[in-house]
Design an enzyme around this catalytic site. Structure first.
Site, PDB file in Angstrom:
ATOM      1  N   PHE A   1      -8.052   4.764   3.998  1.00  0.00           N
ATOM      2  CA  PHE A   1      -7.571   3.936   5.105  1.00  0.00           C
ATOM      3  C   PHE A   1      -8.682   3.106   5.732  1.00  0.00           C
ATOM      4  O   PHE A   1      -8.502   2.541   6.813  1.00  0.00           O
ATOM      5  CB  PHE A   1      -6.867   4.804   6.153  1.00  0.00           C
ATOM      6  CG  PHE A   1      -5.510   5.297   5.696  1.00  0.00           C
ATOM      7  CD1 PHE A   1      -4.414   4.448   5.672  1.00  0.00           C
ATOM      8  CD2 PHE A   1      -5.329   6.610   5.274  1.00  0.00           C
ATOM      9  CE1 PHE A   1      -3.166   4.894   5.248  1.00  0.00           C
ATOM     10  CE2 PHE A   1      -4.092   7.064   4.843  1.00  0.00           C
ATOM     11  CZ  PHE A   1      -3.001   6.203   4.830  1.00  0.00           C
TER      12      PHE A   1
ATOM     13  N   THR B   1       0.817  -1.214   0.000  1.00  0.00           N
ATOM     14  CA  THR B   1       0.000   0.000   0.000  1.00  0.00           C
ATOM     15  C   THR B   1       0.849   1.260   0.000  1.00  0.00           C
ATOM     16  O   THR B   1       0.606   2.191  -0.760  1.00  0.00           O
ATOM     17  CB  THR B   1      -0.860  -0.004   1.255  1.00  0.00           C
ATOM     18  OG1 THR B   1      -0.023  -0.357   2.365  1.00  0.00           O
ATOM     19  CG2 THR B   1      -1.990  -0.991   1.148  1.00  0.00           C
TER      20      THR B   1
ATOM     21  N   CYS C   1      -7.431   1.178   9.036  1.00  0.00           N
ATOM     22  CA  CYS C   1      -6.020   0.803   9.012  1.00  0.00           C
ATOM     23  C   CYS C   1      -5.325   1.108  10.338  1.00  0.00           C
ATOM     24  O   CYS C   1      -5.294   2.251  10.776  1.00  0.00           O
ATOM     25  CB  CYS C   1      -5.311   1.570   7.888  1.00  0.00           C
ATOM     26  SG  CYS C   1      -3.579   1.133   7.758  1.00  0.00           S
TER      27      CYS C   1
HETATM   28  C1  HEM Z   1      -6.384  -2.160   7.261  1.00  0.00           C
HETATM   29  C2  HEM Z   1      -5.163   0.956   3.747  1.00  0.00           C
HETATM   30  C3  HEM Z   1      -0.585   1.027   5.405  1.00  0.00           C
HETATM   31  C4  HEM Z   1      -1.681  -2.613   8.422  1.00  0.00           C
HETATM   32  C5  HEM Z   1      -6.448  -1.304   6.176  1.00  0.00           C
HETATM   33  C6  HEM Z   1      -7.658  -1.007   5.430  1.00  0.00           C
HETATM   34  C7  HEM Z   1      -7.303  -0.142   4.446  1.00  0.00           C
HETATM   35  C8  HEM Z   1      -5.881   0.122   4.570  1.00  0.00           C
HETATM   36  C9  HEM Z   1      -8.225   0.444   3.385  1.00  0.00           C
HETATM   37  C10 HEM Z   1      -9.054  -1.584   5.689  1.00  0.00           C
HETATM   38  C11 HEM Z   1      -9.266  -2.796   4.813  1.00  0.00           C
HETATM   39  C12 HEM Z   1     -10.655  -3.354   4.863  1.00  0.00           C
HETATM   40  O1  HEM Z   1     -11.591  -2.697   5.283  1.00  0.00           O
HETATM   41  O2  HEM Z   1     -10.813  -4.515   4.434  1.00  0.00           O
HETATM   42  C13 HEM Z   1      -3.813   1.254   3.906  1.00  0.00           C
HETATM   43  C14 HEM Z   1      -3.097   2.224   3.101  1.00  0.00           C
HETATM   44  C15 HEM Z   1      -1.809   2.256   3.580  1.00  0.00           C
HETATM   45  C16 HEM Z   1      -1.721   1.297   4.668  1.00  0.00           C
HETATM   46  C17 HEM Z   1      -3.700   3.022   1.944  1.00  0.00           C
HETATM   47  C18 HEM Z   1      -0.619   3.089   3.143  1.00  0.00           C
HETATM   48  C19 HEM Z   1      -0.684   4.141   2.380  1.00  0.00           C
HETATM   49  C20 HEM Z   1      -0.488   0.069   6.389  1.00  0.00           C
HETATM   50  C21 HEM Z   1       0.701  -0.234   7.155  1.00  0.00           C
HETATM   51  C22 HEM Z   1       0.383  -1.281   7.985  1.00  0.00           C
HETATM   52  C23 HEM Z   1      -0.999  -1.605   7.762  1.00  0.00           C
HETATM   53  C24 HEM Z   1       2.032   0.492   7.013  1.00  0.00           C
HETATM   54  C25 HEM Z   1       1.240  -2.008   9.006  1.00  0.00           C
HETATM   55  C26 HEM Z   1       2.221  -1.505   9.618  1.00  0.00           C
HETATM   56  C27 HEM Z   1      -3.055  -2.789   8.368  1.00  0.00           C
HETATM   57  C28 HEM Z   1      -3.764  -3.764   9.168  1.00  0.00           C
HETATM   58  C29 HEM Z   1      -5.133  -3.623   8.844  1.00  0.00           C
HETATM   59  C30 HEM Z   1      -5.203  -2.567   7.838  1.00  0.00           C
HETATM   60  C31 HEM Z   1      -3.152  -4.737  10.162  1.00  0.00           C
HETATM   61  C32 HEM Z   1      -6.307  -4.408   9.433  1.00  0.00           C
HETATM   62  C33 HEM Z   1      -6.828  -3.657  10.642  1.00  0.00           C
HETATM   63  C34 HEM Z   1      -7.995  -4.355  11.309  1.00  0.00           C
HETATM   64  O3  HEM Z   1      -8.931  -4.761  10.616  1.00  0.00           O
HETATM   65  O4  HEM Z   1      -7.972  -4.474  12.533  1.00  0.00           O
HETATM   66  N1  HEM Z   1      -5.383  -0.609   5.631  1.00  0.00           N
HETATM   67  N2  HEM Z   1      -2.950   0.717   4.817  1.00  0.00           N
HETATM   68  N3  HEM Z   1      -1.489  -0.775   6.792  1.00  0.00           N
HETATM   69  N4  HEM Z   1      -3.935  -2.078   7.588  1.00  0.00           N
HETATM   70 FE1  HEM Z   1      -3.465  -0.621   6.292  1.00  0.00          FE
END
Ligand code: HEM
Length: 462
Positions: A399, A269, A406
């Protein structure tokens, strides 16, 4: 309230609309349906169907967590073959989600993220030096190098593991396994199960790749247990953390699931976002110039430091506007908690899966007006951004939503601002092919494809 049928393109028996989806670029295929069917439509796939919504108003309605919750749709079901009920892929009612969420939230808080600055700085320096050393005539595969950057950064900061991607031509076996695993998970979600069952070679590769991912993560945990450190990173948080609510600790299997989850979610991402940001800035040189001026004014020629991170509002706006036009996770899934009516007229049943198609809802002209397709970072400067979120909630949603949003957002933000600042401070950029038009490479996330740049040292490096 009347009940209108949800528009639905014709499909084939068994395969439904899956033959209309280009497996190499599903987002492009969905865009074609958007052009034809507009704000809402239903697609059918083997054994399931999905309702797509494409406007701010409908996305906003479906972000109401009292009526809808995260759905583990399609490819996420397949990703669970590798990471089970890890944070990203867990259903909301799975106890390991709540446990890991409570244990990890503090570890992703402002202080821990700030304490990762030095390690982020180190990897950002490796990238900057690489580009500087290549000289002004080299054709730089920006997306690949941003992937090296983000993968090395998340691995180092979260678990003290070094991929050293900038020092190998061949990527670590984990990286290739992860790429194939994600691609195949996506492909499996588009096929009827009986076809997948026949693909024995592909299946063997798939499960071998999962084994590589898990063995690498198990190795990292084993290493840490053999050699305890005083690092306060995410691995430490998971090994030592106690759930304040239940008193439980995370199991080793759950820690493996989440380590792999961080490596996957934490790098694709962010690297996509950086790639798109450079594409946009190079296509709109006045924005590149403004960003550079901000860096020169705020940081000057000295080292980039932690205290600069919240003093670069224009760069933050560039990243926000980039994610609006090119959300690197272009679609998120929810499902109805009860039978309900959406958009004032469409009746749906409990459990109905929806896709919030951010790649279009963030281009809603009722929100962004005539300039909706233009790259205008100014509209994302802090005051404008606050106003936007008040006036049109959920119009900017890269996010994700609510409690399933996220967890890594502060991590990604600090990393991206740091590397943008360092690159702009030290290098001058140009497009390798000035005629290049944006193309997408899609796995679970999207990135720019075939995007090459050139970099030239500015007056002396820092
Ligand atoms: C969840 C976007 C960076 C770890 C999400 C979701 C989105 C997202 C849209 C929700 C997904 C859903 O609803 O199915 C992004 C974007 C990023 C980014 C655009 C960077 C520009 C990161 C980073 C990490 C991370 C750097 C880890 C260090 C996670 C985790 C979830 C998550 C573990 C699940 C959270 C949960 O449901 O409890 N992210 N993310 N993401 N992201 Fe990110």
């Amino acid at each position: 309230e009347g009940s209108a049928p949800i528009p639905e393109p014709p499909g084939w028996p068994i395969f439904g609309n899956s033959l209309d989806i280009d497996p190499n670029f599903p987002m492009g295929s969905i865009m074609k349906f958007v052009d034809q069917y507009g704000e809402i439509f239903r697609l059918r796939f083997p054994g399931r169907n999905m309702v797509f919504v494409t406007t701010q108003a409908l996305v906003h309605e479906l972000c109401d967590e009292s009526r809808f919750q995260k759905g583990i749709n399609a490819s996420l079901v397949e990703v669970r073959n590798g990471v089970h009920d890890g944070l990203f892929t867990a259903r909301l009612d799975e106890p390991n989600w709540a446990l890991a969420h409570r244990v990890l939230m503090p570890a992703f808080g402002p202080m821990p993220i700030q304490s990762m600055f030095d390690e982020m700085h180190e990897i950002a320096t490796q990238l900057t030096l690489k580009w500087a050393r290549h000289g002004p005539d080299a054709k730089i595969a920006a997306t690949d190098d941003f992937t090296r950057l983000t993968l090395d950064t998340i691995a180092l900061c979260s678990m003290g593991f070094r991929f050293n991607s900038f020092y190998h031509d061949e990527m670590h076996p984990f990286v290739d396994a992860m790429g194939r695993f994600l691609t195949e998970s996506g492909a499996r979600s588009q096929r009827p199960a009986f076809l997948t069952a026949w693909k024995t070679a592909a299946n063997k590769q798939y499960w071998d790749d999962i084994a590589i991912l898990r063995e690498t993560a198990e190795g990292v945990i084993h290493e840490r247990k053999q050699h305890p450190t005083n690092r306060r990173d995410l691995l430490t948080a998971m090994l030592e953390g106690v759930d304040p609510k239940t008193g439980d600790k995370m199991s080793d299997a759950s820690i493996v699931d989440n380590l792999i989850t961080f490596l996957i979610a934490g790098h694709e991402t962010t690297s996509g976002m950086l790639g798109f940001a450079f594409y946009q800035m190079l296509k709109h040189p006045e924005t590149l110039e403004k960003a550079r001026q901000e860096v020169d004014t705020v940081i000057g020629t000295g080292p980039v430091r932690l205290e600069h991170m919240n003093k670069l509002p224009y760069i933050a706006a560039v990243l926000r506007e980039t994610l609006r036009l090119s959300p690197t996770i272009p679609v998120i899934g929810v499902q109805a908690k009860k039978d309900t009516i959406i958009g004032g007229k469409y009746a749906v049943q409990e459990g109905q899966p929806f896709a919030l198609f951010l790649a279009k809802s963030q281009l809603d002209p009722t929100v962004f007006g005539e300039t909706v397709l233009d790259f205008i970072p100014d509209r994302m400067l802090d005051d404008n951004f606050d106003r936007l979120n008040k006036e049109f909630p959920d119009s900017w949603k890269p996010f994700g939503n609510g409690q399933r949003a996220c967890i890594g957002r502060p991590f990604a933000w600090q990393e991206a601002i740091l590397v943008m600042a360092m690159l702009l401070q030290n290098l001058e950029f140009s497009m390798d092919d000035p005629e290049y038009q944006l193309q997408y490479k899609q796995t679970l996330t999207v990135k720019p494809k075939g995007f090459y740049i050139r970099a030239k040292i500015r007056n002396g490096m820092n």
